[in-house]
Structures are given as C-alpha cells and as structure tokens.
Design a protein around this motif. Structure first.
Motif, PDB file in Angstrom:
ATOM      1  N   ALA A  89       0.887  -1.396   0.353  1.00 42.04           N
ATOM      2  CA  ALA A  89       0.110   0.361   0.350  1.00 42.04           C
ATOM      3  C   ALA A  89       1.097   1.076  -0.130  1.00 42.04           C
ATOM      4  O   ALA A  89       0.878   2.147  -1.004  1.00 42.04           O
ATOM      5  N   TYR A  90       1.762   1.071   0.492  1.00 43.46           N
ATOM      6  CA  TYR A  90       2.794   1.993   0.592  1.00 43.46           C
ATOM      7  C   TYR A  90       3.798   2.027  -0.507  1.00 43.46           C
ATOM      8  O   TYR A  90       3.665   3.838  -0.834  1.00 43.46           O
ATOM      9  N   VAL A 150       3.291   5.827  -2.961  1.00 42.90           N
ATOM     10  CA  VAL A 150       4.482   6.389  -3.804  1.00 42.90           C
ATOM     11  C   VAL A 150       4.432   7.021  -5.523  1.00 42.90           C
ATOM     12  O   VAL A 150       4.503   8.194  -5.550  1.00 42.90           O
ATOM     13  N   LEU A 151       3.720   5.643  -5.624  1.00 46.52           N
ATOM     14  CA  LEU A 151       3.978   6.112  -7.196  1.00 46.52           C
ATOM     15  C   LEU A 151       2.520   6.440  -8.013  1.00 46.52           C
ATOM     16  O   LEU A 151       2.840   7.283  -8.958  1.00 46.52           O
ATOM     17  N   VAL A 189      12.028   7.314 -10.522  1.00 44.06           N
ATOM     18  CA  VAL A 189      10.707   6.362 -10.212  1.00 44.06           C
ATOM     19  C   VAL A 189      11.262   5.435  -8.916  1.00 44.06           C
ATOM     20  O   VAL A 189      11.276   5.989  -7.963  1.00 44.06           O
ATOM     21  N   VAL A 190      12.432   4.982  -9.025  1.00 43.42           N
ATOM     22  CA  VAL A 190      12.523   3.837  -8.356  1.00 43.42           C
ATOM     23  C   VAL A 190      13.888   4.465  -7.244  1.00 43.42           C
ATOM     24  O   VAL A 190      13.893   3.794  -5.768  1.00 43.42           O
ATOM     25  N   GLU A 191      14.769   5.636  -6.938  1.00 50.36           N
ATOM     26  CA  GLU A 191      14.478   6.315  -6.064  1.00 50.36           C
ATOM     27  C   GLU A 191      14.203   6.470  -5.412  1.00 50.36           C
ATOM     28  O   GLU A 191      13.894   6.517  -4.569  1.00 50.36           O
ATOM     29  N   GLU A 192      13.281   7.116  -5.442  1.00 54.38           N
ATOM     30  CA  GLU A 192      11.277   7.696  -4.603  1.00 54.38           C
ATOM     31  C   GLU A 192      11.263   6.779  -4.448  1.00 54.38           C
ATOM     32  O   GLU A 192      11.065   6.924  -2.865  1.00 54.38           O
ATOM     33  N   VAL A 193      11.017   5.416  -4.416  1.00 55.64           N
ATOM     34  CA  VAL A 193       9.911   4.125  -4.135  1.00 55.64           C
ATOM     35  C   VAL A 193      10.900   3.885  -3.184  1.00 55.64           C
ATOM     36  O   VAL A 193      10.675   3.671  -2.331  1.00 55.64           O
ATOM     37  N   LYS A 194      12.360   3.621  -3.338  1.00 54.47           N
ATOM     38  CA  LYS A 194      13.077   3.094  -2.713  1.00 54.47           C
ATOM     39  C   LYS A 194      13.503   3.869  -1.486  1.00 54.47           C
ATOM     40  O   LYS A 194      13.664   2.993  -0.677  1.00 54.47           O
ATOM     41  N   SER A 247       9.960   4.002   0.688  1.00 55.46           N
ATOM     42  CA  SER A 247       9.621   2.636   1.315  1.00 55.46           C
ATOM     43  C   SER A 247      10.627   2.085   2.321  1.00 55.46           C
ATOM     44  O   SER A 247      10.732   2.126   3.419  1.00 55.46           O
ATOM     45  N   SER A 248      12.168   2.686   2.251  1.00 53.52           N
ATOM     46  CA  SER A 248      13.346   2.264   3.109  1.00 53.52           C
ATOM     47  C   SER A 248      12.632   2.999   4.851  1.00 53.52           C
ATOM     48  O   SER A 248      12.777   2.739   5.802  1.00 53.52           O
ATOM     49  N   LYS A 249      12.769   4.442   4.284  1.00 52.30           N
ATOM     50  CA  LYS A 249      12.505   5.186   5.605  1.00 52.30           C
ATOM     51  C   LYS A 249      11.441   4.397   6.560  1.00 52.30           C
ATOM     52  O   LYS A 249      11.556   4.541   7.616  1.00 52.30           O
ATOM     53  N   TRP A 250       9.997   4.318   5.837  1.00 54.94           N
ATOM     54  CA  TRP A 250       9.272   3.751   6.220  1.00 54.94           C
ATOM     55  C   TRP A 250       8.975   2.188   6.744  1.00 54.94           C
ATOM     56  O   TRP A 250       8.699   2.807   8.199  1.00 54.94           O
ATOM     57  N   ILE A 251       9.874   1.566   6.449  1.00 54.98           N
ATOM     58  CA  ILE A 251       9.924   0.020   6.615  1.00 54.98           C
ATOM     59  C   ILE A 251      10.591   0.007   8.177  1.00 54.98           C
ATOM     60  O   ILE A 251       9.609  -0.330   9.445  1.00 54.98           O
ATOM     61  N   LYS A 252      11.964   0.799   8.106  1.00 52.46           N
ATOM     62  CA  LYS A 252      12.502   1.208   9.051  1.00 52.46           C
ATOM     63  C   LYS A 252      11.815   1.485  11.023  1.00 52.46           C
ATOM     64  O   LYS A 252      12.227   1.409  11.641  1.00 52.46           O
ATOM     65  N   THR A 253      10.395   2.065  10.532  1.00 52.79           N
ATOM     66  CA  THR A 253       9.469   2.673  11.267  1.00 52.79           C
ATOM     67  C   THR A 253       8.456   1.716  11.958  1.00 52.79           C
ATOM     68  O   THR A 253       7.795   1.978  12.621  1.00 52.79           O
TER      69      THR A 253
END
Length: 150
Positions: A33-34, A38-39, A71-76, A79-85
């Motif tokens: 969903a996240y 972003v997309l 697109v890839v830069e923003e998605v990764k 989402s990396s920042k979000w996953i860490k939370t």
C-alpha cells in the motif's frame, strides 16, 4: 503534434540488501500500500505490487514526465525510511543498490500481472537470483555477474 501522450508499463524488480528476509507476511500488505501511494504521487500508478521475503515486483504505468531512475529512487528511498519505522527488527532494513526495469506491452499486462500475483508459488522452486537472471536473459540485458548482487 501538440499533445504529448504515452502509455508505458514497467515491470520493476528489486531486492532487499543481500537478499535478507526482511519482508515478512505481516509487513507486506502495508508495504504494498505504501509503495502504491508513492507511485501514485509520482503520477505512475501501480497496476500490481507483490513481494516475497527478499524482493518486490511492481507493475506500474509510468508517467511521461519522470524517468525510471527517478521513480526507483523515490520508491526505494521513501519505502526504506517507512519500513525502518515498522518495528525494531526492521531498523537495519535496506534495499539493494540496483534494480531491474523491464518494458511491458499493453497486450502483456495481464500475463505479467498474473506472474507477479503468483510470486510465492514461483519461489517454491526458484531462487530470486535464478529468477532475476532469467529476466535479464529474456529481455536481452547484458550484465556482469560480479556487479549484479549486493
């Protein structure tokens, strides 16, 4: 032609760093969903997102105003920042540095979506590395094995 029009579908694949099994079944629905959000914010709506423990497949309709790298830069990054939370066990999460982006014709969107939908089934018999090599070969992408994995 006064109007700029495009209909570009991309099958995007990337893994967790060192293919560590961070993506548990519990985190995947919220991650998907996240990623979709972003997309959407990049005017590149997702058609389908699915993952297994160590990698993600995303089929999306790419905006004509952004590059695949953007697109890839923003998605990764997002989402990396979000996953860490999402819990102490995810504090060291990271995506691999690279990615694979493969063009998909309009007529093949349903077939690719079905492939993405059935990821768990595919990976009962095939590793991520085997799958990814097959994609590179099928799409005639030259690569050097020494630099594909991190």
């Amino acid at each position: 032609m006064p109007q700029s029009l495009a209909n570009l579908y991309v099958h995007l694949i990337f893994s967790t760093k060192e293919r560590l099994p961070f993506l548990s079944p519990e985190v995947r629905p919220d991650l998907h969903a996240y990623l979709a959000t972003v997309l959407t914010n990049l005017n590149s709506p997702a058609v389908l997102i699915n993952s297994v423990e160590d990698h993600v497949h995303i089929l999306f309709n790419m905006s004509r105003t952004v590059t695949l790298a953007q697109v890839v830069e923003e998605v990764k990054k997002s989402s990396s920042k979000w996953i860490k939370t999402q819990g102490p066990n995810l504090a060291t999460f990271a995506w691999q540095a690279g990615y694979g982006g493969f063009s998909v014709s309009e007529s093949n969107v349903p077939k690719v979506a079905n492939y993405i939908r059935n990821q768990e089934e595919h990976h009962r018999v095939k590793t991520f590395q085997e799958e990814y090599r097959e994609f590179l070969e099928k799409h005639k992408v030259p690569y050097d094995e020494r630099y594909v994995w991190d």
